[in-house]
Design a protein around this motif. Structure first.
Motif, PDB file in Angstrom:
ATOM      1  N   UNK A  38      10.881  -7.263   8.586  1.00 30.87           N
ATOM      2  CA  UNK A  38       9.471  -7.034   8.885  1.00 30.87           C
ATOM      3  C   UNK A  38       9.197  -5.585   9.281  1.00 30.87           C
ATOM      4  N   UNK A  39       8.089  -5.041   8.777  1.00 34.41           N
ATOM      5  CA  UNK A  39       7.611  -3.761   9.303  1.00 34.41           C
ATOM      6  C   UNK A  39       6.104  -3.662   9.097  1.00 34.41           C
ATOM      7  N   UNK A  40       5.458  -2.928   9.994  1.00 32.04           N
ATOM      8  CA  UNK A  40       4.015  -2.683   9.925  1.00 32.04           C
ATOM      9  C   UNK A  40       3.799  -1.216  10.257  1.00 32.04           C
ATOM     10  N   UNK A  41       3.019  -0.521   9.420  1.00 26.50           N
ATOM     11  CA  UNK A  41       2.736   0.901   9.631  1.00 26.50           C
ATOM     12  C   UNK A  41       1.226   1.085   9.613  1.00 26.50           C
ATOM     13  N   UNK A  42       0.687   1.656  10.685  1.00 23.12           N
ATOM     14  CA  UNK A  42      -0.751   1.891  10.832  1.00 23.12           C
ATOM     15  C   UNK A  42      -1.002   3.397  10.854  1.00 23.12           C
ATOM     16  N   UNK A  43      -1.907   3.861   9.997  1.00 19.80           N
ATOM     17  CA  UNK A  43      -2.294   5.272   9.995  1.00 19.80           C
ATOM     18  C   UNK A  43      -3.450   5.460  10.984  1.00 19.80           C
ATOM     19  N   UNK A  44      -3.274   6.342  11.965  1.00 24.11           N
ATOM     20  CA  UNK A  44      -4.312   6.613  12.969  1.00 24.11           C
ATOM     21  C   UNK A  44      -5.088   7.896  12.706  1.00 24.11           C
ATOM     22  N   UNK A  45      -4.511   8.839  11.998  1.00 27.81           N
ATOM     23  CA  UNK A  45      -5.184  10.106  11.689  1.00 27.81           C
ATOM     24  C   UNK A  45      -4.555  10.656  10.411  1.00 27.81           C
ATOM     25  N   UNK A  46      -5.311  11.418   9.602  1.00 25.39           N
ATOM     26  CA  UNK A  46      -6.667  11.922   9.835  1.00 25.39           C
ATOM     27  C   UNK A  46      -7.720  10.820   9.750  1.00 25.39           C
ATOM     28  N   UNK A  47      -8.939  11.173  10.136  1.00 22.82           N
ATOM     29  CA  UNK A  47     -10.020  10.188  10.223  1.00 22.82           C
ATOM     30  C   UNK A  47     -10.215   9.453   8.902  1.00 22.82           C
TER      31      UNK A  47
END
Length: 221
Positions: A38-47
């Motif tokens: 399992x893996x989860x990757x969330x992009x927070x920036x750039x907007x």
């Protein structure tokens, strides 16, 4: 060293800087991993990219794109493609293939990197493994047991990418590289740098966290 970087679970904040001859850009990413499944990757920036999520659940990889409110399943052929325009592949980021289970390993002559004696290991994919690379050469510091260098080859044995690691530090009780530089072959003045801002190992994460529903919810926090 693969298990050292993963732990049973890991939660990390990363900066990923893509460098090109005439420009560079920076992304901020949060990543959760549990074992090899399992893996989860969330992009927070750039907007403009905020809220894009990648999910690996066993053998499936999904991408949530908030701007079109769609979940897209990535086919295996996409795993060798560039992740978000960087020099890392989708496979590098979501760890679809495992260096331990999907490849055979052969030790060659020790090598010296930054004045440190390293194991030099050639990895060849097992016949049944669905992997991106034709072969890899990985160099691991004998004393500290951390990876310092890797070369990625295609099926025709042509060098595609070289990865070097730097800034070996203890983070949450583990000695790990905290800066990775991926350099594509035959592309001048190009590279992608991935840096750990923080990481926590072996904190419990429920399997239910790694679901497509969670992908959409996580962006609305």
């Amino acid at each position: 060293t693969e298990s050292k970087m993963r732990g049973e679970t890991s939660q990390a904040n990363l900066i990923i800087r893509t460098v090109r001859p005439t420009w560079s850009r920076e992304m901020k990413v949060r990543a959760w991993m549990k074992g090899t499944e399992y893996s989860m990757i969330l992009v927070n920036a750039p907007v403009r990219d905020r809220g894009i999520v990648f999910l690996k659940r066993k053998k499936e990889v999904w991408n949530w794109v908030p701007s079109i409110e769609k979940t897209i399943k990535l086919p295996p052929s996409m795993m060798s493609q560039s992740w978000m325009g960087t020099d890392f592949t989708n496979d590098d980021l979501v760890k679809e293939s495992s260096l331990v289970t999907d490849y055979t390993h052969a030790f060659s002559k020790d090598t010296l990197i930054d004045q440190r004696i390293c194991y030099s290991i050639t990895l060849l994919p097992k016949a049944e493994a669905a992997v991106v690379w034709g072969s890899l050469v990985v160099c691991i510091d004998k004393e500290r047991m951390v990876q310092l260098h890797a070369r990625f080859y295609d099926e025709g044995n042509e060098l595609i990418n070289t990865m070097n690691t730097f800034d070996i530090k203890t983070m949450d009780g583990r000695l790990i590289p905290t800066r990775f530089e991926m350099i594509p072959a035959n592309k001048k003045n190009q590279k992608t740098i991935m840096m750990y801002e923080s990481v926590a190992f072996n904190r419990p994460i429920d399997d239910a966290f790694f679901t497509s529903d969670k992908m959409r919810y996580i962006t609305n926090k």
